[in-house]
Design a protein around this motif. Structure first.
Motif, PDB file in Angstrom:
ATOM      1  N   ALA A 172       6.455 -25.062 -10.126  1.00  0.00           N
ATOM      2  CA  ALA A 172       6.882 -23.680 -10.358  1.00  0.00           C
ATOM      3  C   ALA A 172       5.710 -22.816 -10.819  1.00  0.00           C
ATOM      4  O   ALA A 172       5.555 -21.666 -10.381  1.00  0.00           O
ATOM      5  N   GLN A 173       4.883 -23.352 -11.708  1.00  0.00           N
ATOM      6  CA  GLN A 173       3.709 -22.607 -12.154  1.00  0.00           C
ATOM      7  C   GLN A 173       2.757 -22.362 -10.988  1.00  0.00           C
ATOM      8  O   GLN A 173       2.199 -21.273 -10.831  1.00  0.00           O
ATOM      9  N   GLY A 174       2.580 -23.384 -10.170  1.00  0.00           N
ATOM     10  CA  GLY A 174       1.656 -23.259  -9.047  1.00  0.00           C
ATOM     11  C   GLY A 174       2.109 -22.252  -8.019  1.00  0.00           C
ATOM     12  O   GLY A 174       1.309 -21.434  -7.533  1.00  0.00           O
ATOM     13  N   VAL A 175       3.388 -22.265  -7.678  1.00  0.00           N
ATOM     14  CA  VAL A 175       3.860 -21.345  -6.651  1.00  0.00           C
ATOM     15  C   VAL A 175       3.850 -19.905  -7.167  1.00  0.00           C
ATOM     16  O   VAL A 175       3.730 -18.950  -6.389  1.00  0.00           O
ATOM     17  N   GLY A 176       3.932 -19.757  -8.490  1.00  0.00           N
ATOM     18  CA  GLY A 176       3.784 -18.422  -9.073  1.00  0.00           C
ATOM     19  C   GLY A 176       2.389 -17.873  -8.829  1.00  0.00           C
ATOM     20  O   GLY A 176       2.209 -16.696  -8.515  1.00  0.00           O
ATOM     21  N   GLN A 191      -1.356 -23.210   1.038  1.00  0.00           N
ATOM     22  CA  GLN A 191      -1.573 -24.602   0.652  1.00  0.00           C
ATOM     23  C   GLN A 191      -0.828 -24.941  -0.641  1.00  0.00           C
ATOM     24  O   GLN A 191      -0.204 -25.995  -0.754  1.00  0.00           O
ATOM     25  N   ILE A 192      -0.885 -24.037  -1.596  1.00  0.00           N
ATOM     26  CA  ILE A 192      -0.185 -24.254  -2.866  1.00  0.00           C
ATOM     27  C   ILE A 192       1.326 -24.318  -2.636  1.00  0.00           C
ATOM     28  O   ILE A 192       2.016 -25.206  -3.154  1.00  0.00           O
ATOM     29  N   ALA A 193       1.839 -23.372  -1.865  1.00  0.00           N
ATOM     30  CA  ALA A 193       3.278 -23.327  -1.608  1.00  0.00           C
ATOM     31  C   ALA A 193       3.755 -24.601  -0.927  1.00  0.00           C
ATOM     32  O   ALA A 193       4.815 -25.150  -1.263  1.00  0.00           O
ATOM     33  N   GLY A 194       2.971 -25.090   0.019  1.00  0.00           N
ATOM     34  CA  GLY A 194       3.345 -26.324   0.701  1.00  0.00           C
ATOM     35  C   GLY A 194       3.389 -27.512  -0.238  1.00  0.00           C
ATOM     36  O   GLY A 194       4.315 -28.332  -0.189  1.00  0.00           O
ATOM     37  N   ALA A 195       2.386 -27.606  -1.111  1.00  0.00           N
ATOM     38  CA  ALA A 195       2.353 -28.707  -2.080  1.00  0.00           C
ATOM     39  C   ALA A 195       3.525 -28.621  -3.050  1.00  0.00           C
ATOM     40  O   ALA A 195       4.159 -29.632  -3.387  1.00  0.00           O
ATOM     41  N   ALA A 196       3.830 -27.416  -3.518  1.00  0.00           N
ATOM     42  CA  ALA A 196       4.936 -27.225  -4.454  1.00  0.00           C
ATOM     43  C   ALA A 196       6.264 -27.608  -3.814  1.00  0.00           C
ATOM     44  O   ALA A 196       7.117 -28.259  -4.434  1.00  0.00           O
ATOM     45  N   GLN A 215      13.944 -22.448  -8.012  1.00  0.00           N
ATOM     46  CA  GLN A 215      12.946 -21.416  -8.283  1.00  0.00           C
ATOM     47  C   GLN A 215      11.757 -21.567  -7.327  1.00  0.00           C
ATOM     48  O   GLN A 215      11.258 -20.578  -6.772  1.00  0.00           O
ATOM     49  N   VAL A 216      11.315 -22.808  -7.123  1.00  0.00           N
ATOM     50  CA  VAL A 216      10.200 -23.057  -6.208  1.00  0.00           C
ATOM     51  C   VAL A 216      10.602 -22.732  -4.775  1.00  0.00           C
ATOM     52  O   VAL A 216       9.861 -22.066  -4.041  1.00  0.00           O
ATOM     53  N   ALA A 217      11.790 -23.182  -4.362  1.00  0.00           N
ATOM     54  CA  ALA A 217      12.257 -22.897  -3.009  1.00  0.00           C
ATOM     55  C   ALA A 217      12.368 -21.395  -2.760  1.00  0.00           C
ATOM     56  O   ALA A 217      12.050 -20.905  -1.672  1.00  0.00           O
ATOM     57  N   SER A 218      12.813 -20.657  -3.773  1.00  0.00           N
ATOM     58  CA  SER A 218      12.936 -19.202  -3.643  1.00  0.00           C
ATOM     59  C   SER A 218      11.581 -18.553  -3.441  1.00  0.00           C
ATOM     60  O   SER A 218      11.418 -17.666  -2.584  1.00  0.00           O
ATOM     61  N   ALA A 219      10.596 -18.984  -4.229  1.00  0.00           N
ATOM     62  CA  ALA A 219       9.252 -18.421  -4.097  1.00  0.00           C
ATOM     63  C   ALA A 219       8.644 -18.765  -2.737  1.00  0.00           C
ATOM     64  O   ALA A 219       8.012 -17.930  -2.089  1.00  0.00           O
ATOM     65  N   VAL A 220       8.853 -20.002  -2.299  1.00  0.00           N
ATOM     66  CA  VAL A 220       8.308 -20.427  -1.011  1.00  0.00           C
ATOM     67  C   VAL A 220       8.979 -19.673   0.131  1.00  0.00           C
ATOM     68  O   VAL A 220       8.324 -19.294   1.111  1.00  0.00           O
ATOM     69  N   ALA A 221      10.274 -19.429   0.020  1.00  0.00           N
ATOM     70  CA  ALA A 221      10.978 -18.652   1.051  1.00  0.00           C
ATOM     71  C   ALA A 221      10.426 -17.232   1.117  1.00  0.00           C
ATOM     72  O   ALA A 221      10.251 -16.672   2.210  1.00  0.00           O
ATOM     73  N   ARG A 222      10.126 -16.648  -0.036  1.00  0.00           N
ATOM     74  CA  ARG A 222       9.540 -15.300  -0.045  1.00  0.00           C
ATOM     75  C   ARG A 222       8.167 -15.312   0.616  1.00  0.00           C
ATOM     76  O   ARG A 222       7.815 -14.400   1.367  1.00  0.00           O
TER      77      ARG A 222
END
Length: 374
Positions: A172-176, A191-196, A215-222
């Motif tokens: 979650a911190q990383g995808v932020g 790259q960060i989003a994929g790893a998260a 929370q991570v899935a939401s950020a990655v979807a955005r």
């Protein structure tokens, strides 16, 4: 006088290491006022060989020193890595880039199972401190590529600790960080989003930390519908979108916030319906179509959200405000900005190396079906 001479000798050795290795980060001694003991304070307690490498901001030298000094003892390696990352945190205000490079070595030292099993508390300490460094906005501004590499390494290290809370928190911190650097360094952000996303799709993480997983899935979807991401790495975007839907449609995750999960589905489906992504990864569309079809029929999801069926069906029909807004975002012109800090090509190269893996992931989703909500 002897203390000053000793510090001067160590600084000279550190400077030589930096020159030999071509490291761009300045040695910490070069950034502190003459006559101060800042270098000694930063490296307090470190063995001389490790102290010199730290002062040089030399990732490879730090890694080699940890390996040599630990003499194959995983607990000793973890202890040294913990000392190093604490030194990096002390160094950060004077030399952010050097601190990030040193932290990379510390994280690298605790990424394997023997070290994590021998010293779980010190491993967690290294990962936690590394995360404190990379979430500092100064890190991505001064050293965007190096920070991106640290984020990915830290997420991957946390993912193998069997600590679901640590894995989810770090992801979650990383995808932020990824969302914030998307316009200036899209390759690193992706790259960060994929790893998260890969980290939180683990069953233990989704069940142990469902809210952070969503929370991570939401950020990655955005990120997946961001034009910058679609332009730079459409195949990577397709793979992330598939996994984001897999996580969001898992009952334990979905029930924490059905509305957020529905938004993930809409954005992910919109992401794979753009011309750019469809051309690069045509199988992703059918993979997510299958996931959404199963989600619409899910009894578990329906119990958490009585309108789940109609909402998901609307997404499949490419209708509704959530889907149409997501598609409009994905098809807008990208707003890539120029970062004045010199960057390497490592993130883009890594994206290219991951393309085969991502294509395989999408094919497997089509062949075997996603994790079906019950």
């Amino acid at each position: 006088m002897k203390r000053v001479n000793s510090i001067g000798f160590v600084t000279a050795v550190a400077s030589s290491l930096a020159l030999l290795s071509g490291v761009a980060a300045l040695p910490v001694a070069a950034q502190t006022p003459p006559g101060t003991n800042a270098a000694a304070d930063i490296t307090a307690g470190l063995p001389p060989a490790l102290r010199a490498a730290v002062l040089a901001g030399n990732t490879q030298a730090v890694s080699q020193a940890i390996a040599t000094l630990s003499v194959g003892n995983p607990a000793q390696a973890a202890g040294l890595a913990d000392q190093v990352v604490r030194a990096a945190e002390r160094l950060f205000p004077a030399n952010p880039k050097g601190a990030i490079l040193i932290a990379q070595a510390a994280v690298g030292a605790v990424r394997n199972n023997p070290v994590q099993q021998a010293a779980p508390q010190q491993t967690e300490s290294v990962i936690t401190i590394a995360a404190r460094l990379f979430i500092n906005p100064i890190a991505a501004r001064i050293a965007p590529d190096e920070t991106g590499q640290l984020v990915v390494a830290t997420i991957n290290a946390a993912a193998t600790t069997n600590n679901s809370s640590l894995s989810a928190t770090t992801a979650a911190q990383g995808v932020g960080v990824a969302e914030k650097m998307l316009s200036s360094n899209a390759a690193s952000a992706i790259q960060i989003a994929g790893a998260a996303m890969q980290s939180v799709k683990q069953t233990s993480v989704m069940s142990g930390s469902p809210q952070q997983s969503l929370q991570v899935a939401s950020a990655v979807a955005r990120i997946s519908v961001a034009p910058e991401a679609q332009t730079v790495a459409p195949r990577e975007v397709a793979a992330m979108a598939v996994v984001a839907v897999q996580v969001a449609t898992t009952p334990a995750v979905y029930q924490t916030s059905p509305s957020a999960a529905i938004t993930v589905m809409a954005q992910a489906y919109a992401a794979v319906n753009t011309t750019t992504v469809t051309a690069a990864a045509p199988a992703a569309n059918s993979a997510i179509t299958g996931q959404l079809t199963q989600a619409a029929k899910s009894t578990s999801l329906g119990q958490s959200n009585p309108t789940n069926d109609s909402q998901v069906t609307q997404i499949l029909a490419k209708e509704g405000p959530t889907y149409t807004q997501a598609l409009a975002t994905a098809t807008a012109a990208p707003t890539l900005t120029t970062n004045t800090t010199p960057q390497t090509q490592a993130p883009q190269t890594q994206i290219q190396q991951n393309e085969t893996k991502n294509d395989t992931l999408i094919r497997e989703e089509n062949k075997n079906g996603s994790v079906s909500p019950s």
